[in-house]
Enzyme design. Structure first.
Site, short mmCIF file in Angstrom:
data_model
loop_
_atom_site.label_atom_id
_atom_site.label_comp_id
_atom_site.label_asym_id
_atom_site.label_seq_id
_atom_site.Cartn_x
_atom_site.Cartn_y
_atom_site.Cartn_z
N LYS A 69 0.81 -1.23 0.00
CA LYS A 69 0.00 0.00 0.00
C LYS A 69 0.85 1.28 0.00
CE LYS A 69 -3.92 -2.20 2.22
NZ LYS A 69 -4.96 -2.10 3.24
N ARG A 154 3.21 -1.68 20.72
CA ARG A 154 4.29 -2.42 21.41
C ARG A 154 5.56 -1.57 21.43
NH1 ARG A 154 5.94 -7.96 18.59
NH2 ARG A 154 6.40 -6.48 16.91
N GLY A 244 -12.82 -7.92 11.43
CA GLY A 244 -12.70 -6.89 10.39
C GLY A 244 -13.31 -7.26 9.05
#
Ligand code: ATR
Length: 279
Positions: A69, A154, A244
């Site tokens: 992307k 994280r 999703g």
């Protein structure tokens, strides 16, 4: 009179399990549109050459998925405002031999949240993750005007970078943007938590702590096709939990609209995919 089918493809690596061809064919059926929609496995190294191939053939559009992307954003000759802002392209239209890049991931997420009765306006929202998937939905999340939008990851430094990148856009919309501790040390209440990490593919542990979720929290995982540790954690806490798949369908519907100027119905696609044995 029979129309010549228009050609499309989804590109990414890996691509075998992409549901996009099935979803677009189901949409096209709603309008009796003859289309050809293929999958092409392309890695980052070969993207430039392969995009030129598509331009040379009779393709009208491409969907772009992981890990391409951002590269697609760099290679398109024209970009929508949103693609420019998110530095991500998931929908390419090939017009006059030029690649026009757009991103529909953010609007796909928001439409699916809305379908599920989740209103972000004035909500306190936590976005987990700081990679392409998280940044790709930021503009639309901010435009929904949550009261607070918390970022966590994280590697917390990446959330800090993300905060500084999006700070001005958030300010323009009077949305408070803050970095939150991934272990819940700042004990905030979140109305909505969106998991935009890829942790579900690589770990059997949720990226966030139990104490960050309660029964009233809407927990949305941008992953589909599997129950992730984040989803299992949310279900155990009896929070409202979603995968999703709806976002995938809604972002596809937005791509379909860009290419065909038609709005497909999306409410029955999950059932249709189930009937086809695809999910
Ligand atoms: P994508 O384009 O899917 O967002 P990415 O840019 O590689 O892919 O980002 C992956 C995201 O998932 C990152 O936020 C990553 O956290 P780090 O920045 O700390 O690497 C997060 N992620 C991946 N595996 C994870 C795990 N096991 N636990 C928590 N977060 C994880």
């Amino acid at each position: 009179m029979s129309l010549t089918p228009k050609q499309f493809a989804v590109i990414g690596h890996p691509i075998n399990h992409s549901l996009s061809p099935h979803i677009h064919l189901l949409f096209a059926k709603q309008f009796d549109l003859p289309i050809i929609y293929e999958r092409e496995d392309i890695d980052r190294e070969h993207l430039l050459v392969r995009l030129a191939d598509f331009q040379g053939k009779d393709y009208l559009g491409l969907n772009v998925t992981l890990p391409l992307k951002h590269d697609a954003y760099l290679l398109c000759q024209k970009l929508s405002e949103k693609a420019q802002l998110c530095e991500s392209v998931n929908t390419i239209s090939i017009k006059n031999n030029k690649l026009h890049g757009d991103t529909t991931d953010g609007i796909g997420l928001i439409k699916d949240l809305t379908n599920k009765g989740i209103n972000l306006s004035q909500a306190s929202c936590l976005l987990v993750g700081a990679g392409g998937a998280a940044n790709g939905v930021m503009a639309d999340l901010i435009e929904c005007l949550p009261s607070k939008l918390y970022l966590t990851n994280r590697t917390i430094e990446k959330s800090m970078l993300m905060e500084s990148y999006w700070k001005n856009f958030a300010k323009k919309h009077s949305v408070l943007l803050k970095v939150s501790d991934i272990h819940g040390a700042d004990s905030c209440h979140y109305d909505v938590i969106i998991n935009a990490t890829s942790a579900g593919f690589s770990s059997d542990k949720s990226p966030i702590e139990d104490k960050m979720i309660n029964r009233e929290t809407f927990c949305y995982d941008m992953t589909y096709g599997r129950e992730t540790p984040f989803m299992r954690q949310a279900i155990k806490i009896h929070a409202k939990t979603f995968d999703g798949l709806g976002m995938l369908v809604e972002q596809a519907a937005e791509s379909f609209h860009i290419w065909h100027n038609k709005r497909p119905k999306t409410n029955n696609i999950r059932n249709e995919l189930q009937l086809l044995g695809l999910i």
